[in-house]
Design an enzyme around this catalytic site. Structure first.
Site, PDB file in Angstrom:
ATOM      1  N   HIS A 133       3.272   4.990  13.622  1.00 22.92           N
ATOM      2  CA  HIS A 133       2.174   5.295  12.665  1.00 22.92           C
ATOM      3  C   HIS A 133       0.843   5.014  13.260  1.00 22.92           C
ATOM      4  CE1 HIS A 133       1.532   1.217  11.063  1.00 22.92           C
ATOM      5  NE2 HIS A 133       0.821   1.574  10.225  1.00 22.92           N
TER       6      HIS A 133
ATOM      7  N   ALA B  34      -0.990   2.360  16.733  1.00 25.53           N
ATOM      8  CA  ALA B  34      -0.778   1.461  18.083  1.00 25.53           C
ATOM      9  C   ALA B  34       0.079   0.220  17.533  1.00 25.53           C
ATOM     10  CB  ALA B  34      -2.222   0.971  18.643  1.00 25.53           C
ATOM     11  N   GLY B  35      -0.498  -0.255  16.546  1.00 24.73           N
ATOM     12  CA  GLY B  35       0.247  -1.806  16.094  1.00 24.73           C
ATOM     13  C   GLY B  35      -0.627  -2.903  16.667  1.00 24.73           C
TER      14      GLY B  35
ATOM     15  N   ASP C 227       0.740  -1.203  -0.065  1.00 25.48           N
ATOM     16  CA  ASP C 227       0.002   0.021  -0.080  1.00 25.48           C
ATOM     17  C   ASP C 227       1.057   1.419   0.030  1.00 25.48           C
ATOM     18  OD1 ASP C 227      -2.151   1.746   0.004  1.00 25.48           O
ATOM     19  OD2 ASP C 227      -3.110   1.045   1.868  1.00 25.48           O
TER      20      ASP C 227
ATOM     21  N   GLY D 102      -5.157   5.232  17.516  1.00 25.85           N
ATOM     22  CA  GLY D 102      -5.195   4.262  18.247  1.00 25.85           C
ATOM     23  C   GLY D 102      -5.920   2.891  17.287  1.00 25.85           C
TER      24      GLY D 102
END
Length: 509
Positions: free
Chosen positions: A418, A420-421, A104, A395
């Site tokens: 970029h 929260a993961g 992306d 988040g």
């Protein structure tokens, strides 16, 4: 492989022991969970060093300088992906790694301020949901373009649209586009929303037919996964001086957009990755981890040009895609509240390659799931010259997002997290967590193509189950807590928190 390879060096940093002696630093405080599978993937990615050495031995003439991996940094939202972890910042010299930015291309964040307050929006939730569903999912977006408009978009991004869209062409969302100021808009987008390309590669079908205005299914599309358009309110001000300068006040409604180049980026990525794979030397064994390199030198000049053009085509599309999604949110608000302000604060990518000068040569900063967080000195001649680059960190769905000001931390190549993961995979999120998911649905408003308010939809268990499964994979329990991530960003010196944004309503594809 195991977490034992990570050695903590201070409260916010760990170093990864690896057989290549590469400087690898993971930024995470003790409250940030770390996946062992992500560490395994990281070690596998570092086999890139073996590929670089082998290609250099076999074909030194293909490189203008001796190739090196200068550093690898990982942000606190570090988690497993497909070959290269999310949250990776890879600096190289003498070569490019096209796979290091994912599929992306120019996925990123965009934030707008409005003149509405949260109480106004909460009082009209049903009407706003209906307006959003109409514009986002029921053929209401109306973004007609001619061949020359699409070509300008792919070659020059948002600058190209300003150059080619006449004021008289105002059907649909173009009327909102014309209400934006060119100088103000471009000054608030990373690289002014324009990555110049010399040609369109691999996307010729998207241009359409000459002398004909038509619409397509990609521009103005959110995409899947954790992409969204979200109405938020400014919940807390954390740095009053910067918040005032950036026009953020408590209770203000903001619009945040998280998406990228969707299928256009996928097509461009496949196009140039095929080109790179085909140039791998026959005398060198193919990489075990499947990660190929593109040498930077005279012999590969044409291939490098193809790469930059294709990446820029997709990146330019992504800039415009986020812009149109924000215009769609603006149009939705005006359906409910009449004339409304919707001013851009900032737009920045987190899947891209940046060229940077280094020791008389160019370095290549690959960011995958990491955003630039440059300090004020790097933001000269922008509206952010006195405070640093805005850093937008969302988040999970239903959790707070944060606006921060970049510090230009050298240890991360001026980058930050970029988001929260993920804490668990999409597959794992489908097992258990039933009570947490029910509570989430009760407390949070999500707008999808499926209207859960309709009785006929509620009677279609197949439709309900599929869409609920999509939402479940992105629910809060599938992600790391945003608190420790923001604490790590702040305490390590990546960026300074400016404001907390609390979600009101989220639009998901």
């Amino acid at each position: 492989m195991s977490l034992n390879e990570l050695k903590r060096i201070d409260a916010n940093r760990l170093q990864l022991t690896n057989p290549y002696g590469i400087d690898v630093t993971l930024f995470a405080n003790q409250e940030v969970p770390i996946e062992s599978v992500a560490v395994d993937e990281l070690q596998s990615m570092l086999q890139l060093q073996e590929t670089v050495e082998a290609v250099y031995r076999a074909c030194p003439e293909r490189f203008s300088v001796e190739p090196t991996i200068a550093s690898v940094a990982l942000t606190p939202d570090f988690h497993k992906a497909r070959g290269i972890p999310v949250g990776t910042i890879l600096e190289t010299r003498g070569f490019l790694v096209p796979q290091a930015i994912g599929n992306d291309i120019n996925c990123g964040m965009r934030l707008h301020r409005t003149n509405l307050d949260a109480d106004q929006v909460k009082a009209c939730f049903d009407a706003l949901e209906t307006a959003c569903r109409s514009i986002f999912f029921e053929a209401g977006r109306r973004i007609p373009m001619a061949w020359e408009h699409r070509e300008a978009l792919l070659l020059s991004g948002i600058e190209g649209l300003f150059d080619t869209i006449d004021q008289s062409f105002d059907e649909g969302l173009w009327s909102y586009f014309h209400r934006t100021d060119r100088h103000e808009t471009l000054s608030r987008i990373d690289r002014r929303g324009c990555l110049p390309a010399r040609r369109v590669d691999g996307l010729e079908d998207m241009l359409g037919k000459r002398d004909r205005v038509h619409r397509d299914s990609q521009i103005g599309s959110i995409g899947g996964g954790n992409h969204f358009v979200e109405f938020q309110k400014v919940e807390r001000i954390l740095d009053g001086q910067i918040a005032h300068a950036w026009g953020l006040v408590p209770g203000m409604v903001t619009v945040m957009v998280h998406t990228g180049s969707v299928s256009v980026g996928y097509a461009s990525g496949n196009f140039y990755r095929d080109q790179v794979r085909q140039r791998h030397p026959d005398s060198v064994r193919k990489p075990e981890n499947g990660i190929h390199i593109l040498p930077v030198g005279p012999e590969d000049g044409q291939a490098e040009t193809v790469f930059w053009d294709a990446m820029h085509n997709a990146a330019n599309f992504a800039y415009a895609n986020r812009m149109f999604l924000a215009l769609m949110a603006w149009a939705s608000l005006e359906k409910c509240f009449g004339e409304t302000q919707c001013e851009l604060l900032y737009d920045a990518p987190h899947n891209m390659i940046w060229k940077e000068p280094s020791q008389g040569h160019e370095s290549y900063i690959h960011r995958k799931g990491a955003c630039p967080a440059r300090g004020y000195d790097a933001m000269v001649d922008t509206p952010f010259a006195y405070y640093g680059e805005p850093v937008l960190v969302p988040g999970s769905m239903g959790a707070s997002s944060y606006v921060l000001a970049g510090n230009g931390l050298p240890g991360t190549n001026q980058s930050a997290a970029h988001g929260a993961g993920r804490a668990i995979s999409r597959g794992a999120s489908m097992k258990g967590f039933d009570r947490e998911f029910e509570r989430f649905l009760e407390e949070f408003r999500v707008v999808t193509p499926v209207d859960f308010r309709r009785q006929d939809i509620r009677q279609r268990s197949d439709i309900m189950e599929k869409k609920l499964a999509d939402l479940r994979q992105e629910a809060p329990f599938a992600y790391k807590g945003i608190g420790p991530v923001i604490e790590t960003i702040q305490d390590s010196g990546m960026a300074r928190p400016v404001a907390e944004l609390k979600p009101l309503m989220t639009v998901k594809g």
